[in-house]
Scaffold this active site. Structure first.
Site, PDB file in Angstrom:
ATOM      1  CG  ASP A   1      -0.305  -0.296   2.536  1.00 37.84           C
ATOM      2  OD1 ASP A   1       0.939  -0.331   2.598  1.00 37.84           O
ATOM      3  OD2 ASP A   1      -1.031  -0.492   3.526  1.00 37.84           O
TER       4      ASP A   1
ATOM      5  CG  ASN B   1      -9.315  -0.740  11.382  1.00 40.02           C
ATOM      6  OD1 ASN B   1      -8.361  -1.413  10.987  1.00 40.02           O
ATOM      7  ND2 ASN B   1      -9.721   0.348  10.754  1.00 40.02           N
TER       8      ASN B   1
ATOM      9  CG  HIS C   1      -6.030  -1.615   8.419  1.00 38.46           C
ATOM     10  ND1 HIS C   1      -6.087  -0.429   9.109  1.00 38.46           N
ATOM     11  CD2 HIS C   1      -4.704  -1.918   8.365  1.00 38.46           C
ATOM     12  CE1 HIS C   1      -4.874  -0.037   9.443  1.00 38.46           C
ATOM     13  NE2 HIS C   1      -4.012  -0.932   9.013  1.00 38.46           N
TER      14      HIS C   1
ATOM     15  CD  GLU D   1      -8.556   1.599   7.196  1.00 43.63           C
ATOM     16  OE1 GLU D   1      -8.803   0.739   8.070  1.00 43.63           O
ATOM     17  OE2 GLU D   1      -7.689   2.475   7.343  1.00 43.63           O
TER      18      GLU D   1
END
Ligand code: GLP
Length: 235
Positions: free
Chosen positions: A61, A129, A131, A136
Site C-alpha cells: 500500500d 480495526n 485492516h 479498511e
C-alpha cells in the site's frame, strides 16, 4: 492456515526474517509491508541478509497526497528498511508509478502484479480495526488494487510519523482483498498485547467485511506468526 506463536517479539522477528531471507534467494515475487511490526523483522533481516537476491519486490500500500520522495511515504520506508540496506537490485523492485493519477496508478499496479505472475508471498501486518494493507472495514472480498479512504482510527494510529493528525494522508492506494487472496502465500504477523483483541476477532470471530483480515482466514497458504502477547486471547 498455520499459526506459530513465539515467546518474544525478537524470536518472532528473527524466525520470520530467516524464512524471508531464504525466500529472497529464490526467483519469487514478494510483497513487502510497512508498519512497526515489520520494522523488527527488517532489522533482523539486515543482520542475516540473503546471500543473493533473486526475488522481485512489490509493495502492499502507499499513501496518496504526499510529495514524490516524501520520507514518510511507504516507498521511502521500504527503501530505508529493506531495499537500500539489502542492496536490492533496482530492476527487481516494482512500485506503483505516477501517483499524481492515483486511479490509473492503481489499475496499472494491479496489472503489473499480474504481469509478474502474481504474488508468491505477501507479508502482512494487521491494523487494530482488522485492516490488511489499507483495506479498511467495509472492503469486499472482490476488491482489487484501488484508491481508498483511510479510516480515522488508522490515521490516528499512524500519526506519530507526522507532526500533526492533519498531515496524515486521508487516502491511499492499496492492493485489494481479491489481489491478496490470489497470492500463493500470505504471512500475517502481529506482536504485542495491543493486537490481542483484533487477533482474537481475526482468528475466531465472524468472517465479515467489518474485519477485513477475516476474509483471508480460509486462504490455503496463510501462516500467522504471533508473539505470545498478541496470541494471549486465543490460547
Ligand atoms: C498500517 C499499514 C498496514 C499495517 C498496519 C499495522 O496502516 N498500512 O499495512 O499492517 O498499519 O501497522 P503496525 O505494524 O504499525 O501496527
Amino acid at each position: 492456515m498455520k499459526i506459530q506463536v513465539f515467546d518474544t517479539e525478537a524470536q518472532l522477528a528473527s524466525h520470520v526474517a530467516s524464512l524471508l531471507a531464504a525466500k529472497l534467494e529464490e526467483s519469487l515475487t514478494i510483497g513487502f509491508a510497512t508498519g512497526k511490526t515489520m520494522v523488527s523483522i527488517y532489522e533482523h533481516l539486515k543482520l542475516n541478509p540473503p546471500r543473493t537476491i533473486k526475488a522481485r519486490a512489490t509493495m502492499l500500500d502507499e499513501y496518496l497526497g504526499l510529495r514524490a520522495n516524501d520520507e514518510r511515504s511507504y516507498a521511502a520506508f521500504l527503501n530505508h528498511h529493506v531495499f537500500s540496506p539489502l542492496h536490492f537490485p533496482n530492476s527487481q523492485i516494482f512500485l506503483p508509478q505516477d501517483l499524481s493519477d492515483p486511479i490509473k496508478a492503481s489499475l496499472s499496479y494491479e496489472k503489473a502484479i499480474h504481469n509478474l505472475g502474481g504474488l508468491d508471498l505477501q507479508l502482512l501486518g494487521i491494523g487494530l480495526n482488522g485492516h490488511v494493507g489499507l483495506n479498511e472495514p467495509g472492503s469486499s472480498k472482490e476488491s482489487r488494487t484501488r484508491v481508498v479512504k483511510i479510516a480515522e482510527s488508522t490515521r490516528v494510529a499512524n500519526q506519530n510519523e507526522f507532526s500533526s493528525l492533519e498531515e496524515v494522508p486521508t487516502q491511499a492506494l492499496t492492493l485489494g482483498m481479491a489481489t491478496l487472496r490470489e497470492a500463493k502465500n500470505l504471512w500475517l504477523i502481529a506482536n504485542g498485547e495491543k493486537k490481542s483483541e483484533i487477533i482474537l476477532k481475526f482468528l475466531k470471530g465472524e468472517v465479515s467485511e467489518d474485519v477485513p483480515a477475516t476474509l483471508l482466514r480460509d486462504h490455503p497458504g496463510l501462516t500467522v506468526f504471533l508473539d505470545k502477547n498478541a496470541a494471549k486471547k486465543i490460547s
